[in-house]
Design a protein around this motif. Structure first.
Motif, PDB file in Angstrom:
ATOM      1  N   GLU A 182       0.838  -1.201   0.000  1.00  0.00           N
ATOM      2  CA  GLU A 182       0.000   0.000   0.000  1.00  0.00           C
ATOM      3  C   GLU A 182       0.875   1.255   0.000  1.00  0.00           C
ATOM      4  OE1 GLU A 182      -2.541  -0.493   3.383  1.00  0.00           O
ATOM      5  OE2 GLU A 182      -3.784  -1.965   2.394  1.00  0.00           O
ATOM      6  N   PRO A 183       0.293   2.415  -0.318  1.00  0.00           N
ATOM      7  CA  PRO A 183       1.064   3.667  -0.304  1.00  0.00           C
ATOM      8  C   PRO A 183       1.760   3.878   1.042  1.00  0.00           C
ATOM      9  CG  PRO A 183      -1.115   4.039  -1.226  1.00  0.00           C
ATOM     10  CD  PRO A 183      -1.102   2.633  -0.703  1.00  0.00           C
ATOM     11  N   ARG A 199       1.236   1.830   9.082  1.00  0.00           N
ATOM     12  CA  ARG A 199       0.509   0.559   9.210  1.00  0.00           C
ATOM     13  C   ARG A 199       1.110  -0.234  10.355  1.00  0.00           C
ATOM     14  NH1 ARG A 199      -3.946   1.356   6.249  1.00  0.00           N
ATOM     15  NH2 ARG A 199      -3.404   2.161   4.225  1.00  0.00           N
ATOM     16  N   TRP A 200       0.261  -0.750  11.223  1.00  0.00           N
ATOM     17  CA  TRP A 200       0.696  -1.554  12.368  1.00  0.00           C
ATOM     18  C   TRP A 200       0.037  -2.919  12.313  1.00  0.00           C
ATOM     19  CZ3 TRP A 200       3.947  -0.014  16.398  1.00  0.00           C
ATOM     20  CH2 TRP A 200       4.338   1.319  16.371  1.00  0.00           C
ATOM     21  N   MET A 201       0.820  -3.971  12.533  1.00  0.00           N
ATOM     22  CA  MET A 201       0.272  -5.311  12.726  1.00  0.00           C
ATOM     23  C   MET A 201       0.531  -5.652  14.190  1.00  0.00           C
ATOM     24  SD  MET A 201       1.167  -9.031  11.078  1.00  0.00           S
ATOM     25  CE  MET A 201       0.373  -8.763   9.511  1.00  0.00           C
ATOM     26  N   ILE A 202      -0.551  -5.807  14.944  1.00  0.00           N
ATOM     27  CA  ILE A 202      -0.450  -6.099  16.371  1.00  0.00           C
ATOM     28  C   ILE A 202      -0.873  -7.538  16.602  1.00  0.00           C
ATOM     29  CG2 ILE A 202      -1.245  -5.486  18.676  1.00  0.00           C
ATOM     30  CD1 ILE A 202      -1.787  -2.648  17.526  1.00  0.00           C
ATOM     31  N   LEU A 203       0.038  -8.319  17.142  1.00  0.00           N
ATOM     32  CA  LEU A 203      -0.228  -9.721  17.452  1.00  0.00           C
ATOM     33  C   LEU A 203      -0.355  -9.836  18.963  1.00  0.00           C
ATOM     34  CD1 LEU A 203       2.422 -10.984  14.952  1.00  0.00           C
ATOM     35  CD2 LEU A 203      -0.038 -11.173  14.670  1.00  0.00           C
ATOM     36  N   ASN A 234       6.942   2.478   6.701  1.00  0.00           N
ATOM     37  CA  ASN A 234       5.684   2.807   7.372  1.00  0.00           C
ATOM     38  C   ASN A 234       5.054   1.597   8.072  1.00  0.00           C
ATOM     39  OD1 ASN A 234       5.112   1.679   4.772  1.00  0.00           O
ATOM     40  ND2 ASN A 234       2.993   2.332   5.006  1.00  0.00           N
ATOM     41  N   VAL A 235       5.649   0.413   7.967  1.00  0.00           N
ATOM     42  CA  VAL A 235       5.080  -0.809   8.524  1.00  0.00           C
ATOM     43  C   VAL A 235       5.797  -1.172   9.828  1.00  0.00           C
ATOM     44  CG1 VAL A 235       4.756  -3.290   8.156  1.00  0.00           C
ATOM     45  CG2 VAL A 235       4.331  -1.697   6.298  1.00  0.00           C
TER      46      VAL A 235
END
Length: 67
Positions: A15-16, A21-25, A60-61
């Motif tokens: 994605e732009p 962007r956050w991936m929370i586990l 941004n990730v």
């Protein structure tokens, strides 16, 4: 075939890059799994999957592990 986490992560990285962007586990994480995750995520923010695919994490990730 990709797993859920790798499919979502690939989507996030494609994605732009002007949006964070956050991936929370969240939840219990197996120590062997997190150790193998550490070994396949190198200093260049390149994640290598079991099938040989590589996902370059964009600036941004972010990944957050809440145990």
């Amino acid at each position: 075939m990709d797993g859920i986490c790798s499919a979502v992560l690939k989507n996030m990285c494609s994605e732009p890059q002007n949006i964070s962007r956050w991936m929370i586990l969240d939840g219990p994480i197996d120590t062997l799994w997190i150790e193998s995750m550490n070994s396949v995520l190198d200093d260049n923010k390149l994640l290598t999957l079991n099938n040989g695919d590589r996902i370059a994490l964009t600036p941004n990730v972010r990944l957050l592990f809440e145990v």
